[in-house]
Design an enzyme around this catalytic site. Structure first.
Site, PDB file in Angstrom:
ATOM      1  N   HIS A 162      -6.979   2.618   8.677  1.00  0.00           N
ATOM      2  CA  HIS A 162      -5.942   3.338   9.575  1.00  0.00           C
ATOM      3  C   HIS A 162      -4.944   2.344  10.250  1.00  0.00           C
ATOM      4  CE1 HIS A 162      -8.301   6.939   8.892  1.00  0.00           C
ATOM      5  NE2 HIS A 162      -9.407   6.055   8.847  1.00  0.00           N
ATOM      6  N   SER A 283      19.103 -14.298  10.519  1.00  0.00           N
ATOM      7  CA  SER A 283      20.130 -13.375  11.039  1.00  0.00           C
ATOM      8  C   SER A 283      21.399 -13.757  11.213  1.00  0.00           C
ATOM      9  CB  SER A 283      19.563 -12.445  11.865  1.00  0.00           C
ATOM     10  OG  SER A 283      20.705 -11.606  12.546  1.00  0.00           O
ATOM     11  N   GLU A 296       9.866  -8.224   1.490  1.00  0.00           N
ATOM     12  CA  GLU A 296      10.786  -6.929   1.522  1.00  0.00           C
ATOM     13  C   GLU A 296      11.554  -6.527   0.470  1.00  0.00           C
ATOM     14  OE1 GLU A 296      12.965  -6.431   5.644  1.00  0.00           O
ATOM     15  OE2 GLU A 296      12.302  -8.747   5.697  1.00  0.00           O
TER      16      GLU A 296
END
Ligand code: ARG
Length: 473
Positions: A162, A283, A296
């Site tokens: 979990h 970025s 990603e």
């Protein structure tokens, strides 16, 4: 040399007006199926040799065809070949150029065959090569994963259920879990390869041909295990493409799961690993950022492969026997699946061995999460408590720990005995992380010795893999 290309239709005989210009573009596949050129030429050579054995072609006709096809291949390799949309697809482009080069003999090549068995053969050959290339990259990724696991057979990290800290495991154990997924992917791809490796050549348009062809000969020449059984099925079957995309979708699902963990682990909140800068980007606005773009992107690319699988299933659904033009739509999803899987595996095979685990941070996270609570319960069971009662006792101790911000291992003996007088000084051995992982000492468990042995077995399995040449022999 190739300038004033004759683009008159190879099937124009029964038509009284030219194809509408838009329809010509709409129905053409050459812009994407030219990728099958080498396989198409290999298939034509096998077919021509067989026609010679059957007495359909003379020795000198075969020699001309061989010479002509060699030149076509060379022109394609050099980028000099003039592809023509008016000639519809890769098959007719090559045949037409062959006839330009060697004259009338070129028109004999298509004796006893159809584009329907031709394209089915080409795709199988192409996919077989692709699976072998994927097998190489997948093996490279698995080797890198296993070797990293062997180095970290005793590196402790929290194991999760979990996404909550559950029990301590070793980093090597976690990596070998990835390897198990990839090992199954390899097996599935090889099963798919085994089923696809049959030759549809000779099925012709759908019913076979009246010439005395030898399907065994062409099958052998192309490295197929045997010819397919039924001509109708041969020209219509695309199960192999669907099966491959299903294997690919599952493989990409695994890469996506692994990607998700890498993304989490590189975050400041986890801080479990570092990825080398070459696999990350920055970025344009936030100077502090180092983003895990490669995982990603692979996570994202799993979506398109799932889409291609559904596309092919839907393409085949409700198609009557035998060949239908619908089947031309099999290529773009299939090719994109191949490219996506190959690129993703390549990125992963380069990146995974370069993962730098932050060993101290992983250990600290395991220490903070009450990860040895089950070990304390097991200890109490060994002292004679029923497991449910032990569970209750430990739950109370954890509640106190949460309140005071204190781990079980940091409580003193008197505090622990307050929860259960059976607890003795030896409890601190089971509350250590190393004691906890070492105690799970059985096949499939996380104990460092077990992980080291599992890594050795996994590497031995890789060593058994066949090294195949491009024809798969
Ligand atoms: N370009 C076609 C394909 O990709 C080749 C087979 C065409 N056969 C036909 N009878 N139109 O499937």
């Amino acid at each position: 040399m190739n300038k004033q290309r004759d683009t008159s239709k190879l099937w124009g005989g029964r038509f009284s007006e030219p194809t509408d210009a838009f329809v010509q573009r709409f129905t053409a596949s050459v812009n994407f199926d030219r990728r099958l050129a080498s396989q198409d030429i290999a298939g034509s050579l096998a077919h021509a040799h067989m026609l010679r054995s059957a007495g359909v072609l003379s020795e000198s006709e075969l020699a001309q065809i061989e010479r002509g096809l060699a030149q076509v291949q060379q022109e394609i390799d050099e980028g000099a070949f003039q592809w023509s949309v008016a000639l519809e697809d890769v098959h007719m482009n090559i045949e037409s150029r062959l006839t330009e080069l060697i004259g009338t003999t070129g028109k004999k090549l298509h004796t006893g065959r159809s584009r329907n068995d031709q394209v089915a053969t080409d795709i199988r050959l192409h996919l077989r090569d692709a699976i072998d290339a994927i097998g190489v990259e997948l093996t490279r990724l698995q080797r890198g994963t296993i070797e990293l696991a062997a180095q970290h057979s005793a590196t402790v990290m929290p194991g999760f259920t979990h996404l909550q800290s559950a029990q301590p495991v070793t980093f090597g154990h976690h990596l070998l879990a990835w390897n198990e997924m990839l090992q199954r992917d390899y097996g599935r791809l090889m099963d798919c390869r085994g089923r696809l490796n049959q030759s549809p050549l000779g099925a012709a348009a759908l019913a076979g041909t009246t010439y005395p062809i030898d399907r065994e000969q062409t099958a052998r020449a192309l490295g197929f295990d045997k010819p397919t059984e039924n001509s109708l099925d041969s020209v219509s079957d695309r199960d192999f493409a669907i099966e491959f995309c299903a294997c690919a979708a599952l493989l990409m699902t695994h890469l996506s799961r692994i990607s998700e963990e890498l993304v989490l682990w590189t975050s400041a909140q986890f801080n479990f690993i570092e990825l080398p800068d070459r696999f990350c980007t920055g970025s344009s606005i936030m100077p502090q950022k180092k983003n895990p773009d490669v995982p990603e992107l692979v996570r994202g690319k799993s979506g398109r492969v799932n889409g291609h699988l559904v596309c092919l299933l839907t393409l085949m659904k409700s198609q009557p026997l035998a060949y239908n033009k619908d089947n031309q739509e099999d290529k773009e999803p299939l090719f994109d699946t191949i490219d996506t899987v190959l690129d993703s595996l390549r990125a992963f095979a380069d990146m995974v061995p370069a993962i730098r685990p932050r060993v101290a941070q992983m250990r600290e996270a395991a220490r903070r999460g009450f990860a040895t609570a089950t070990d304390l319960a097991d200890y109490l069971v060994r002292r004679g408590l029923p497991f449910r009662d032990a569970h209750e006792v430990v739950g109370k101790a954890v509640a106190l720990g949460v309140q005071n911000g204190q781990d079980l291992a940091d409580m003193d003996l008197a505090t622990l005995q307050g929860f259960c007088p059976e607890i003795g000084q030896d409890v601190f051995e089971v509350l250590t992380l190393d004691g906890s992982v070492a105690a799970r000492d059985h096949l499939g468990g996380t104990a460092p010795d077990q992980v080291a042995a599992a890594a050795r077995r996994a590497l031995a399995l890789l060593a058994e893999r066949p090294v195949q040449d491009s024809a798969g022999r």
